[in-house]
Design an enzyme around this catalytic site. Structure first.
Site, PDB file in Angstrom:
ATOM      1  N   TYR A   1     -37.239  -3.301  27.685  1.00 54.34           N
ATOM      2  CA  TYR A   1     -36.062  -3.546  28.520  1.00 54.34           C
ATOM      3  C   TYR A   1     -35.091  -2.369  28.467  1.00 54.34           C
ATOM      4  CZ  TYR A   1     -31.771  -5.771  30.206  1.00 54.34           C
ATOM      5  OH  TYR A   1     -30.628  -6.069  30.900  1.00 54.34           O
TER       6      TYR A   1
ATOM      7  N   SER B   1     -27.253  -2.026  31.802  1.00 51.84           N
ATOM      8  CA  SER B   1     -26.975  -2.707  30.536  1.00 51.84           C
ATOM      9  C   SER B   1     -26.609  -1.679  29.485  1.00 51.84           C
ATOM     10  CB  SER B   1     -28.226  -3.471  30.082  1.00 51.84           C
ATOM     11  OG  SER B   1     -28.101  -3.917  28.753  1.00 51.84           O
TER      12      SER B   1
END
Length: 236
Positions: free
Chosen positions: A156, A140
């Protein structure tokens, strides 16, 4: 001739869309899901595509299910691509470090980093029997250290930054084995994790990802790439 591709976390979101796209392209897909008996969309795809799709139980935090999945009949002749897609997003995203539940870090690292390592270790022998073997770790932009300029998504983003480091290390170790290893960002996608404001549908992202994944070669190994195959502009 189609390729044999294993996808973890294939029961929803990007994993599900990528499974559907690869099946349309004539590939053999083994879809890993924690609860395959509840994966209704995968079952619909299986009925449509028959033996081209094998749905197996896979919990990336449970080595017994990983070992069992690696023994799937569909993998008897080896594996061409491992897509480490399964991930969790345990926090709200806007917490201050003073308010963060530290268990969110543990949960994110357990699945997003250690889960990838567990699956990869079990599947490398299968990849060594495949054609043009590749490992695609779904990362990501949130994992970019160079691009970090806010305090959001502590757990995250830290886990994805760690995954990027693992990707680089795996690429270095597996180069001698002829296995290409990349980190890939699918973009900001409308999923349960990405939210409704995201500009991309899972299908749009999956179309580009499928094209890139099936064409990957060793010259891309160790890179952090976009779904379209180019290197990310914001860097590691």
């Amino acid at each position: 001739m189609g390729q044999t591709i294993f996808i973890s976390g294939a029961n929803r979101g990007i994993g599900l869309a990528l499974t559907a796209e690869l099946l349309k392209g004539g590939h053999q897909v083994i879809a890993g899901a924690r609860k395959p008996e509840q994966a209704a969309e995968l079952e619909r795809l299986r009925k449509r595509h028959g033996q081209a799709l094998d749905v197996v139980k896979l919990d990336v935090n449970d080595e017994r299910t990983i070992e069992a999945a690696a023994k799937s009949k569909a993998l008897a002749e080896g594996l061409d691509v491992l897509v480490n897609n399964a991930a969790v997003f345990p926090e709200e995203g806007d917490e201050s470090i003073f308010d963060m539940n530290l268990d969110h870090f543990r949960e994110a690292f357990e699945t997003n980093v250690l889960g990838v390592i567990r699956v990869t270790r079990a599947f490398v022998p299968l990849l060594e029997r495949g054609k043009n073997p590749r490992i695609v770790n779904i990362s990501s932009g949130a994992g970019s250290v160079a691009g970090k300029d806010d305090h959001g998504y502590y757990a995250y983003s830290a886990s994805k930054a760690a995954l990027n480091m693992v990707t680089r290390a795996l690429a270095a170790e597996f180069r001698a084995r002829g296995i290409c290893v990349v980190a890939m960002t699918p973009g900001w996608v409308k999923t349960e994790m990405g939210g409704t404001n995201a500009p991309l549908s899972p299908e749009e992202s999956a179309r580009a990802m499928a094209k890139t994944i099936t064409a990957l070669t060793m010259d891309k190994s160790s890179r952090f790439i976009e779904r379209t195959g180019g290197e990310v502009k914001y860097g590691w």
